[in-house]
Design an enzyme around this catalytic site. Structure first.
Site, PDB file in Angstrom:
ATOM      1  N   ARG A  11      88.327  21.154  75.421  1.00  0.00           N
ATOM      2  CA  ARG A  11      87.317  20.265  75.998  1.00  0.00           C
ATOM      3  C   ARG A  11      86.257  21.046  76.766  1.00  0.00           C
ATOM      4  O   ARG A  11      85.165  20.550  77.028  1.00  0.00           O
ATOM      5  CB  ARG A  11      87.996  19.224  76.900  1.00  0.00           C
ATOM      6  N   ASP A  50      63.796  12.731  69.968  1.00  0.00           N
ATOM      7  CA  ASP A  50      64.794  12.578  68.916  1.00  0.00           C
ATOM      8  C   ASP A  50      64.186  13.134  67.629  1.00  0.00           C
ATOM      9  O   ASP A  50      63.247  12.564  67.073  1.00  0.00           O
ATOM     10  CB  ASP A  50      65.163  11.101  68.755  1.00  0.00           C
ATOM     11  N   LYS A  61      73.523  13.141  60.517  1.00  0.00           N
ATOM     12  CA  LYS A  61      72.555  12.880  59.464  1.00  0.00           C
ATOM     13  C   LYS A  61      72.232  14.160  58.684  1.00  0.00           C
ATOM     14  O   LYS A  61      73.073  14.693  57.983  1.00  0.00           O
ATOM     15  CB  LYS A  61      71.303  12.249  60.071  1.00  0.00           C
ATOM     16  N   TYR A 111      65.818   4.557  67.571  1.00  0.00           N
ATOM     17  CA  TYR A 111      67.036   4.106  66.912  1.00  0.00           C
ATOM     18  C   TYR A 111      67.607   2.925  67.698  1.00  0.00           C
ATOM     19  O   TYR A 111      67.599   2.924  68.932  1.00  0.00           O
ATOM     20  CB  TYR A 111      68.026   5.268  66.852  1.00  0.00           C
TER      21      TYR A 111
END
Length: 441
Positions: free
Chosen positions: A89, A208, A233, A143
């Site tokens: 982590r 973005d 994506k 988005y």
């Protein structure tokens, strides 16, 4: 590329790629070369050709005092620990390679990866909010889930929605970020990033860059402080990995690492491995898909069944278009193209934003952002353009695959609709009318 070798508390030497200086020696290489080699330069010295995949969740340490000091240092600064990782982590060598490579491609000092694009955006908001800077200035469209996260204030943020010209006037003393997306999802509207960055003053601009990728634009070169990707994506590129990443300077990266450690939004090492592999083919995939998308946009713009086409001036693999008929019939009529959410895969996807990706945005806000009920968004893949056009042509006409033209008794040729002007028009093939203005009209 600068390589950092460090000996940890176990006495082993672990060689990991450090965050490069984008103006350094390797930065003079062509973008396609960087895409293939960034994050991998140390492999020959390790006797390896393929990138190693480290799936460890924890790492042994026989010096607990030294381990405590390293953990304290990370908690205080957010800098990557020297030596072997402590816990997955906190850091992972495979994920670190992806981060190094993406920073190189975006031209930033650092990058920090997360489990998804929304986890990456959430970390940015939390990082600024922790400094008392909870106000965000944003430009629609974004988005749909980004819009929702900002508008609902789920993370304690307050948003002011503005047109680009209103950014400077909307900034307050507690403004932590200005957020834009260009080309925007789903209308593909484009912004002048240099002008937007100028309007931000000292407030960091978060861009973005999911649709464009660093192949088409590098927002950091135009004044953006933070560059966000849904790595799910185009960076992954095959529809089989989920992730997010923020490219930024090292100072902000240290804060993001601390947020990631505290909130647990880590990227799995296998996802990091797949994303690094995806970067190596990103330029080739983007250029091939963009060429096909541009041709489909041209044909759609000349088609009487289509009211309007949106295609960015910078190009890209995304096309949006507004139908004159029922858009849901088009969604239900495609066979080669997949009707599904998401984008950026090697295969072509199509969806109806008002029903899916932007359904979560209030109807009035959708419409004011140009997201109408007849708008369809298509992510163009690597299939042959003629096969894609044949599928679109049938779907726009409402014809099932293989349906014959009633007048000729033959299957309608590629590039022509069933109401085309007879055999002579069929023999002529697809129309060659250019896209008006090439700006998506």
């Amino acid at each position: 590329m600068d390589i950092r070798e460090s000996t940890g508390s176990t006495g082993r030497t672990r060689t990991t790629p450090s965050t490069p200086n984008p103006r350094g020696e390797a930065g003079r290489q062509a973008f396609a070369t960087e895409a293939v080699h960034a994050g991998r330069e140390d492999l020959p010295a390790m006797g390896l050709h393929a990138v190693p995949l480290d799936l460890s969740t924890t790492y042994p340490s026989y010096d607990s005092r030294q381990e405590a000091a390293r953990i304290d240092a990370f908690a205080a600064t957010g800098a990557r620990p020297d030596g072997p990782p402590v816990y997955a982590r906190l850091d992972n060598p495979t994920v670190a390679r992806f981060e190094t490579a993406l920073a190189r491609l975006e031209g930033t000092e650092s990058a920090v990866a997360f489990a998804s694009g929304m986890a990456a955006l959430s970390a940015c908001l939390l990082a600024r909010g922790a400094q008392g800077l909870r106000h965000v200035v944003a430009v629609r469209p974004l988005y749909g889930c980004s819009d929702h996260l900002l508008d609902t204030g789920l993370l304690g943020t307050e948003v002011t929605w503005v047109d680009p010209a209103g950014i400077a006037d909307a900034i307050r003393p507690d403004t932590g970020l200005v957020m834009v997306e260009t080309p925007a999802n789903p209308t593909l509207a484009e912004l002048d990033l240099r002008a937007v960055a100028h309007s931000c003053g000292t407030v960091p601009l978060l861009v973005d860059n999911t649709f464009a990728t660093p192949v088409l634009q590098r927002p950091a070169e135009r004044g953006a402080g933070l560059v966000l990707h849904s790595a799910t994506k185009y960076l992954g590129g095959h529809g089989d990995v989920m992730g997010g990443v923020v490219a930024c300077d090292e100072e902000f990266a240290r804060t993001l690492r601390r947020v990631r450690f505290a909130t647990g939004g880590v990227l799995h090492p296998l996802a990091g491995y797949l994303l690094l592999r995806g970067l190596s083919t990103l330029p080739v995939r983007m250029r091939a898909a963009s060429a096909t998308a541009g041709e489909l946009a041209r044909r759609l713009a000349a088609d009487p069944r289509v009211a309007r086409v949106h295609y960015p001036r910078i190009g890209g693999a995304m096309v949006a278009f507004e139908t004159r008929g029922d858009p849901h019939a088009v969604i239900g009529g495609v066979r080669l193209i997949t009707p599904a959410v998401s984008l950026g895969s090697v295969d072509t996807l199509i969806q109806h934003p008002a029903s899916i990706s932007h359904r979560i945005v209030a109807e009035g806000d959708r419409r004011s952002a140009g997201i109408g009920d007849r708008l369809l968004r298509m992510s163009v893949g690597l299939e042959d353009v003629e096969d894609l056009w044949r599928d679109l042509d049938r779907a726009l006409d409402g014809r099932p695959a293989g349906q014959e033209d009633r007048r000729t008794g033959q299957e309608v040729p590629v590039g022509l609709s069933a109401n085309a002007a007879g055999p002579a028009a069929a023999a002529a093939g697809p129309a060659r009318t250019p896209v008006p203005g090439r700006g998506g009209r």
